[in-house]
Scaffold this active site. Structure first.
Site, PDB file in Angstrom:
ATOM      1  N   ASP A   1       0.278  -9.893   3.474  1.00 47.09           N
ATOM      2  CA  ASP A   1      -0.939  -9.608   4.252  1.00 47.09           C
ATOM      3  C   ASP A   1      -2.218  -9.754   3.431  1.00 47.09           C
ATOM      4  O   ASP A   1      -3.303  -9.841   4.001  1.00 47.09           O
ATOM      5  CB  ASP A   1      -0.894  -8.182   4.815  1.00 47.09           C
ATOM      6  CG  ASP A   1       0.345  -7.933   5.652  1.00 47.09           C
ATOM      7  OD1 ASP A   1       0.824  -8.881   6.289  1.00 47.09           O
ATOM      8  OD2 ASP A   1       0.837  -6.790   5.658  1.00 47.09           O
TER       9      ASP A   1
ATOM     10  N   GLN B   1       7.254 -16.034   8.378  1.00 48.68           N
ATOM     11  CA  GLN B   1       6.132 -16.008   7.426  1.00 48.68           C
ATOM     12  C   GLN B   1       6.499 -15.277   6.134  1.00 48.68           C
ATOM     13  O   GLN B   1       5.842 -15.416   5.113  1.00 48.68           O
ATOM     14  CB  GLN B   1       4.925 -15.292   8.064  1.00 48.68           C
ATOM     15  CG  GLN B   1       4.348 -16.036   9.238  1.00 48.68           C
ATOM     16  CD  GLN B   1       3.502 -15.135  10.136  1.00 48.68           C
ATOM     17  OE1 GLN B   1       2.304 -15.075   9.990  1.00 48.68           O
ATOM     18  NE2 GLN B   1       4.145 -14.427  11.057  1.00 48.68           N
TER      19      GLN B   1
ATOM     20  N   GLU C   1       0.797  -1.219   0.000  1.00 49.65           N
ATOM     21  CA  GLU C   1       0.000   0.000   0.000  1.00 49.65           C
ATOM     22  C   GLU C   1       0.847   1.296   0.000  1.00 49.65           C
ATOM     23  O   GLU C   1       0.620   2.186  -0.810  1.00 49.65           O
ATOM     24  CB  GLU C   1      -0.888  -0.054   1.245  1.00 49.65           C
ATOM     25  CG  GLU C   1      -1.935   0.987   1.335  1.00 49.65           C
ATOM     26  CD  GLU C   1      -2.271   1.253   2.805  1.00 49.65           C
ATOM     27  OE1 GLU C   1      -1.839   0.478   3.678  1.00 49.65           O
ATOM     28  OE2 GLU C   1      -2.931   2.267   3.048  1.00 49.65           O
TER      29      GLU C   1
ATOM     30  N   GLU D   1      -1.740 -10.249  14.634  1.00 50.54           N
ATOM     31  CA  GLU D   1      -0.940  -9.292  15.411  1.00 50.54           C
ATOM     32  C   GLU D   1      -1.702  -8.017  15.784  1.00 50.54           C
ATOM     33  O   GLU D   1      -1.370  -7.361  16.760  1.00 50.54           O
ATOM     34  CB  GLU D   1       0.344  -8.936  14.648  1.00 50.54           C
ATOM     35  CG  GLU D   1       0.092  -8.292  13.281  1.00 50.54           C
ATOM     36  CD  GLU D   1       1.358  -8.055  12.479  1.00 50.54           C
ATOM     37  OE1 GLU D   1       2.474  -8.257  12.997  1.00 50.54           O
ATOM     38  OE2 GLU D   1       1.240  -7.645  11.306  1.00 50.54           O
TER      39      GLU D   1
HETATM   40  O1  F6P Z   1       3.313  -6.015   5.549  1.00 54.37           O
HETATM   41  C1  F6P Z   1       4.030  -7.165   5.779  1.00 54.37           C
HETATM   42  C2  F6P Z   1       4.416  -7.259   7.220  1.00 54.37           C
HETATM   43  O2  F6P Z   1       5.179  -8.428   7.392  1.00 54.37           O
HETATM   44  C3  F6P Z   1       3.269  -7.198   8.210  1.00 54.37           C
HETATM   45  O3  F6P Z   1       2.569  -8.412   8.292  1.00 54.37           O
HETATM   46  C4  F6P Z   1       3.991  -6.789   9.455  1.00 54.37           C
HETATM   47  O4  F6P Z   1       3.143  -6.120  10.365  1.00 54.37           O
HETATM   48  C5  F6P Z   1       5.017  -5.828   8.930  1.00 54.37           C
HETATM   49  O5  F6P Z   1       5.235  -6.169   7.583  1.00 54.37           O
HETATM   50  C6  F6P Z   1       6.344  -5.858   9.638  1.00 54.37           C
HETATM   51  O6  F6P Z   1       7.120  -4.855   9.080  1.00 54.37           O
HETATM   52  P1  F6P Z   1       8.671  -4.607   9.339  1.00 54.37           P
HETATM   53  O7  F6P Z   1       9.423  -5.420   8.326  1.00 54.37           O
HETATM   54  O8  F6P Z   1       8.846  -3.159   9.095  1.00 54.37           O
HETATM   55  O9  F6P Z   1       8.978  -5.026  10.747  1.00 54.37           O
END
Ligand code: F6P
Length: 357
Positions: free
Chosen positions: A141, A289, A116, A236
């Site tokens: 996601d 994941q 996004e 989460e």
């Molecule tokens: O958007 C993908 C994602 O893995 C989300 O599921 C998670 O909240 C976020 O990115 C974690 O982001 P970062 O890599 O900035 O810790």
């Protein structure tokens, strides 16, 4: 922009296409890069890899990608281009730097692969500054509007499913409740699909604030019926219902941070154990994941998006994004993708709910 670059209608060969991957990495990004390079090469068009998302365009970190550069990358997780969460500021110095590098590398078009935030920046660069930009949606996601699925999601769901399968056997042996915290940002797609596929006994998603009393009731009921273990999947960003909030204001701030979510699983497990007396453990799946090799579904989807994205460039479909609609790849305005997030489909949640308890 348009004055320097002409009307951006390419029917000829020799187009120079930049590609960047931005935001969190995701299995299938390399499959997209490979597909763009291979599709472009069919018309003798050239692809330039922009390193680390938008940052590479701002800093001029741009390198040619040849067929050799993409050999063997289809099954690899991550992105050979690197990524960052940097999006261009809408200020004169940043725009000037982008303009300078655009001209220096003689770019004709840009393919932006992102979620996004990255795609919103792409939409803005097209809408406000007329950069010829095409988007390709990615995120584990699956929360992007404008497309039925994003690549990376299927792989993440596979990881969650595998983890739940493994947790079943240890939970059963020890007669424990296993709380499994999964990613998904503000949507419950990963939790619901992973929960359904793994046979979870409770699935908690951001779209439905949960009541601890109900969760505990379900778990107690299972125990009374002789099912001496349970699997609780919690997204989460799942939150307790305001009427039964067991988190302090400080804990809320710690778990539900704007830039980084995580931690609800630990607090939920403590409350479950305290309320039910059932021995409870937590597994936070985290970045597992997002890592590793994409599933066959994600490789195919990412490859189709890459081919389509390249063809969108050839057709001058600026300000649009490749999208999966049913089983067809189409293009939709980037605006459709970035104005809202796509929350979990209620029909999917209802299916998950049938198996609660
Ligand atoms: O958007 C993908 C994602 O893995 C989300 O599921 C998670 O909240 C976020 O990115 C974690 O982001 P970062 O890599 O900035 O810790």
């Amino acid at each position: 922009m348009s004055a320097d670059q002409g009307p951006f209608i390419f029917t000829a060969m020799g187009v120079r296409i930049g590609i960047l991957t931005g935001g969190g990495d995701c299995p299938g990004l390399n499959a997209v890069i490979r597909a763009v390079v291979r599709r472009a090469a069919l018309e003798q068009n050239q692809v330039l890899g922009i390193r680390n998302g938008w940052r590479g365009l701002i800093e001029g970190d741009i390198h040619p990608l040849t067929r050799d550069s993409v050999v063997g990358i289809l099954p690899r997780g991550g992105t050979i281009l690197g990524t960052s969460r940097v999006n261009p500021e809408n200020d004169a110095p940043t725009l000037e730097r982008i303009h300078t590098h655009w001209k220096e590398f003689d770019l004709h078009a840009l393919i932006v692969v992102g979620g996004e935030g990255t795609l919103r920046a792409a939409r803005d660069m097209w809408r406000d500054h007329e950069y010829p930009v095409v988007g390709i949606p990615k995120t584990i996601d699956n929360d992007l509007c404008g497309t039925d699925f994003t690549f990376g999601f299927d792989t993440a769901v596979g990881v969650v499913t595998d983890a739940i399968d493994r947790l079943h056997s240890t939970a059963e042996s020890h007669h424990r409740v296993m709380v499994v915290e999964v990613m998904g940002r503000h949507s419950g797609w990963i939790a619901a699909y992973g929960g359904i596929a793994g046979g979870a006994d409770v699935v908690l998603v951001p779209e439905h604030p949960f009541r601890l009393s109900r969760v505990c009731q379900l778990l107690r009921h299972r125990e009374e019926e002789g099912r001496a273990f349970s699997i609780v999947v919690v997204a989460e960003d799942a939150k307790p219902h305001v009427d039964e909030d067991f988190l302090s204001g400080e804990t809320h701030a710690q778990i539900y941070r704007h830039d980084r979510l995580g931690g609800i699983g630990n607090f939920l497990a403590l409350e479950i154990e305290r309320s039910t007396g059932l021995e409870t453990r937590v597994t936070t799946l985290g970045y597992v994941q997002r890592g590793g090799s994409p599933t066959a579904f994600d490789r195919v989807l990412a490859t189709r998006f890459g081919v389509h994205g390249c063809e969108m460039v050839m057709n001058s479909e600026w300000g649009r994004m490749a999208s999966l609609r049913g089983d067809k790849i189409v293009s939709v305005p980037l605006d459709d993708a970035v104005n809202n997030i796509k929350l979990l489909d209620e029909d999917i949640y209802r299916v998950a709910e049938i198996f609660f308890g």
